[in-house]
Design a protein around this motif. Structure first.
Motif, PDB file in Angstrom:
ATOM      1  N   ASN A 120       0.816  -1.229   0.000  1.00  0.00           N
ATOM      2  CA  ASN A 120       0.000   0.000   0.000  1.00  0.00           C
ATOM      3  C   ASN A 120       0.842   1.269   0.000  1.00  0.00           C
ATOM      4  N   LYS A 121       1.885   1.265  -0.809  1.00  0.00           N
ATOM      5  CA  LYS A 121       2.745   2.439  -0.950  1.00  0.00           C
ATOM      6  C   LYS A 121       2.319   3.219  -2.186  1.00  0.00           C
ATOM      7  N   PRO A 122       2.333   4.534  -2.123  1.00  0.00           N
ATOM      8  CA  PRO A 122       1.937   5.339  -3.288  1.00  0.00           C
ATOM      9  C   PRO A 122       2.957   5.208  -4.419  1.00  0.00           C
ATOM     10  N   HIS A 123       2.499   5.503  -5.621  1.00  0.00           N
ATOM     11  CA  HIS A 123       3.368   5.427  -6.793  1.00  0.00           C
ATOM     12  C   HIS A 123       3.995   6.789  -7.066  1.00  0.00           C
ATOM     13  N   ASP A 124       4.968   7.116  -6.245  1.00  0.00           N
ATOM     14  CA  ASP A 124       5.688   8.376  -6.344  1.00  0.00           C
ATOM     15  C   ASP A 124       6.778   8.217  -7.408  1.00  0.00           C
ATOM     16  N   PRO A 125       6.673   8.939  -8.525  1.00  0.00           N
ATOM     17  CA  PRO A 125       7.680   8.804  -9.586  1.00  0.00           C
ATOM     18  C   PRO A 125       9.105   9.064  -9.080  1.00  0.00           C
ATOM     19  N   ALA A 126       9.256   9.922  -8.091  1.00  0.00           N
ATOM     20  CA  ALA A 126      10.590  10.211  -7.564  1.00  0.00           C
ATOM     21  C   ALA A 126      11.200   8.969  -6.914  1.00  0.00           C
ATOM     22  N   VAL A 127      10.383   8.158  -6.265  1.00  0.00           N
ATOM     23  CA  VAL A 127      10.896   6.929  -5.647  1.00  0.00           C
ATOM     24  C   VAL A 127      11.364   5.964  -6.730  1.00  0.00           C
ATOM     25  N   PHE A 128      10.561   5.803  -7.786  1.00  0.00           N
ATOM     26  CA  PHE A 128      10.950   4.915  -8.875  1.00  0.00           C
ATOM     27  C   PHE A 128      12.264   5.379  -9.500  1.00  0.00           C
ATOM     28  N   GLU A 129      12.398   6.678  -9.746  1.00  0.00           N
ATOM     29  CA  GLU A 129      13.626   7.219 -10.339  1.00  0.00           C
ATOM     30  C   GLU A 129      14.820   7.005  -9.415  1.00  0.00           C
ATOM     31  N   THR A 130      14.620   7.259  -8.127  1.00  0.00           N
ATOM     32  CA  THR A 130      15.708   7.110  -7.158  1.00  0.00           C
ATOM     33  C   THR A 130      16.183   5.670  -7.086  1.00  0.00           C
ATOM     34  N   VAL A 131      15.259   4.752  -6.902  1.00  0.00           N
ATOM     35  CA  VAL A 131      15.655   3.339  -6.755  1.00  0.00           C
ATOM     36  C   VAL A 131      16.275   2.818  -8.050  1.00  0.00           C
ATOM     37  N   TRP A 132      15.687   3.157  -9.188  1.00  0.00           N
ATOM     38  CA  TRP A 132      16.276   2.724 -10.456  1.00  0.00           C
ATOM     39  C   TRP A 132      17.686   3.285 -10.594  1.00  0.00           C
ATOM     40  N   GLY A 133      17.888   4.537 -10.215  1.00  0.00           N
ATOM     41  CA  GLY A 133      19.216   5.142 -10.252  1.00  0.00           C
ATOM     42  C   GLY A 133      20.202   4.385  -9.378  1.00  0.00           C
ATOM     43  N   TRP A 134      19.772   4.001  -8.186  1.00  0.00           N
ATOM     44  CA  TRP A 134      20.645   3.215  -7.313  1.00  0.00           C
ATOM     45  C   TRP A 134      21.051   1.910  -7.984  1.00  0.00           C
ATOM     46  N   LEU A 135      20.074   1.235  -8.597  1.00  0.00           N
ATOM     47  CA  LEU A 135      20.339  -0.066  -9.208  1.00  0.00           C
ATOM     48  C   LEU A 135      21.292   0.034 -10.397  1.00  0.00           C
ATOM     49  N   GLN A 136      21.345   1.196 -11.020  1.00  0.00           N
ATOM     50  CA  GLN A 136      22.223   1.386 -12.178  1.00  0.00           C
ATOM     51  C   GLN A 136      23.574   1.992 -11.805  1.00  0.00           C
ATOM     52  N   ASP A 137      23.769   2.335 -10.544  1.00  0.00           N
ATOM     53  CA  ASP A 137      24.988   2.980 -10.065  1.00  0.00           C
ATOM     54  C   ASP A 137      25.866   1.948  -9.358  1.00  0.00           C
ATOM     55  N   ASP A 138      26.945   1.541 -10.004  1.00  0.00           N
ATOM     56  CA  ASP A 138      27.834   0.532  -9.414  1.00  0.00           C
ATOM     57  C   ASP A 138      28.419   0.974  -8.076  1.00  0.00           C
ATOM     58  N   ALA A 139      28.452   2.272  -7.823  1.00  0.00           N
ATOM     59  CA  ALA A 139      29.001   2.774  -6.563  1.00  0.00           C
ATOM     60  C   ALA A 139      27.970   2.738  -5.427  1.00  0.00           C
ATOM     61  N   HIS A 140      26.701   2.554  -5.748  1.00  0.00           N
ATOM     62  CA  HIS A 140      25.671   2.526  -4.709  1.00  0.00           C
ATOM     63  C   HIS A 140      25.587   1.132  -4.104  1.00  0.00           C
ATOM     64  N   GLU A 141      25.253   1.083  -2.830  1.00  0.00           N
ATOM     65  CA  GLU A 141      25.190  -0.203  -2.129  1.00  0.00           C
ATOM     66  C   GLU A 141      24.033  -1.095  -2.585  1.00  0.00           C
ATOM     67  N   THR A 142      22.963  -0.532  -3.112  1.00  0.00           N
ATOM     68  CA  THR A 142      21.796  -1.319  -3.498  1.00  0.00           C
ATOM     69  C   THR A 142      22.022  -2.007  -4.838  1.00  0.00           C
ATOM     70  N   ARG A 143      21.780  -3.292  -4.861  1.00  0.00           N
ATOM     71  CA  ARG A 143      21.908  -4.091  -6.083  1.00  0.00           C
ATOM     72  C   ARG A 143      20.575  -4.781  -6.353  1.00  0.00           C
ATOM     73  N   GLY A 144      20.390  -5.247  -7.561  1.00  0.00           N
ATOM     74  CA  GLY A 144      19.125  -5.868  -7.895  1.00  0.00           C
ATOM     75  C   GLY A 144      19.263  -7.123  -8.724  1.00  0.00           C
ATOM     76  N   LEU A 145      18.305  -8.015  -8.517  1.00  0.00           N
ATOM     77  CA  LEU A 145      18.195  -9.238  -9.301  1.00  0.00           C
ATOM     78  C   LEU A 145      16.833  -9.248  -9.976  1.00  0.00           C
ATOM     79  N   ILE A 146      16.772  -9.915 -11.105  1.00  0.00           N
ATOM     80  CA  ILE A 146      15.501 -10.106 -11.786  1.00  0.00           C
ATOM     81  C   ILE A 146      15.384 -11.591 -12.108  1.00  0.00           C
ATOM     82  N   ALA A 147      14.207 -12.141 -11.866  1.00  0.00           N
ATOM     83  CA  ALA A 147      13.933 -13.543 -12.191  1.00  0.00           C
ATOM     84  C   ALA A 147      13.104 -13.578 -13.462  1.00  0.00           C
ATOM     85  N   GLU A 148      13.514 -14.446 -14.370  1.00  0.00           N
ATOM     86  CA  GLU A 148      12.784 -14.622 -15.625  1.00  0.00           C
ATOM     87  C   GLU A 148      12.274 -16.059 -15.685  1.00  0.00           C
ATOM     88  N   LEU A 149      11.045 -16.203 -16.097  1.00  0.00           N
ATOM     89  CA  LEU A 149      10.441 -17.512 -16.327  1.00  0.00           C
ATOM     90  C   LEU A 149      10.240 -17.637 -17.825  1.00  0.00           C
TER      91      LEU A 149
END
Length: 153
Positions: A30-59
């Motif tokens: 139940n979190k709002p869809h704040d575009p700034a949050v999406f941009e921030t988190v996506w930016g973290w995932l694309q920044d090798d210097a940021h601590e946050t990393r991401g995985l994606i599962a494909e079926l």
């Protein structure tokens, strides 16, 4: 269709699929869809210097799950662990093994990086996820607290 789940690092071309899955995760909590949050988190995932990393599962080549994680220090044992911040699989893919595959990949990453464990929290009411977690991990006796920042003076 082979129903094979592949888990890999999130890549720049995954933006649309990631955003759809991340939106589903935020809907669940139940979190709002704040575009700034999406941009921030996506930016973290694309920044090798940021601590946050991401995985994606494909079926069968279709993205069905995501995991966001980061390394953390464990002073109590002089080591480090991986902290799973977010795990989400699309409703249609639940039961496919995507969630288990993400957790298994995190265990491999932890091993390869010399981390002593993978840790995460979930809502007490999240029965579907907890049924998976109870099968693959050990629930801890720790109670979680949140402390708000001090008010500015």
């Amino acid at each position: 269709m082979s129903n094979e789940v592949l888990v890999r690092a999130i890549a720049p071309g995954d933006r649309e699929a990631w955003q759809t899955l991340y939106r589903g995760y935020r809907d669940f909590y139940n979190k709002p869809h704040d575009p700034a949050v999406f941009e921030t988190v996506w930016g973290w995932l694309q920044d090798d210097a940021h601590e946050t990393r991401g995985l994606i599962a494909e079926l069968d080549g279709v993205p069905v799950g995501i995991g966001h994680y980061r390394r953390f220090a464990r002073p109590i044992d002089g080591g480090s662990g991986l902290y799973l911040d977010d795990l989400f699989t699309s409703e249609a893919s639940r039961g496919s093994g995507a969630g288990s595959a993400i957790l298994a990949r995190l265990a491999e990453i932890a091993r390869d990086e010399g981390a002593t464990l993978v840790r995460w929290i979930t809502a007490d009411s999240n029965a579907t996820a907890r049924s998976l977690y109870d099968r693959v991990a050990k629930q801890t006796p720790w109670v979680t607290y949140d402390l708000a920042p001090a008010a500015a003076e």
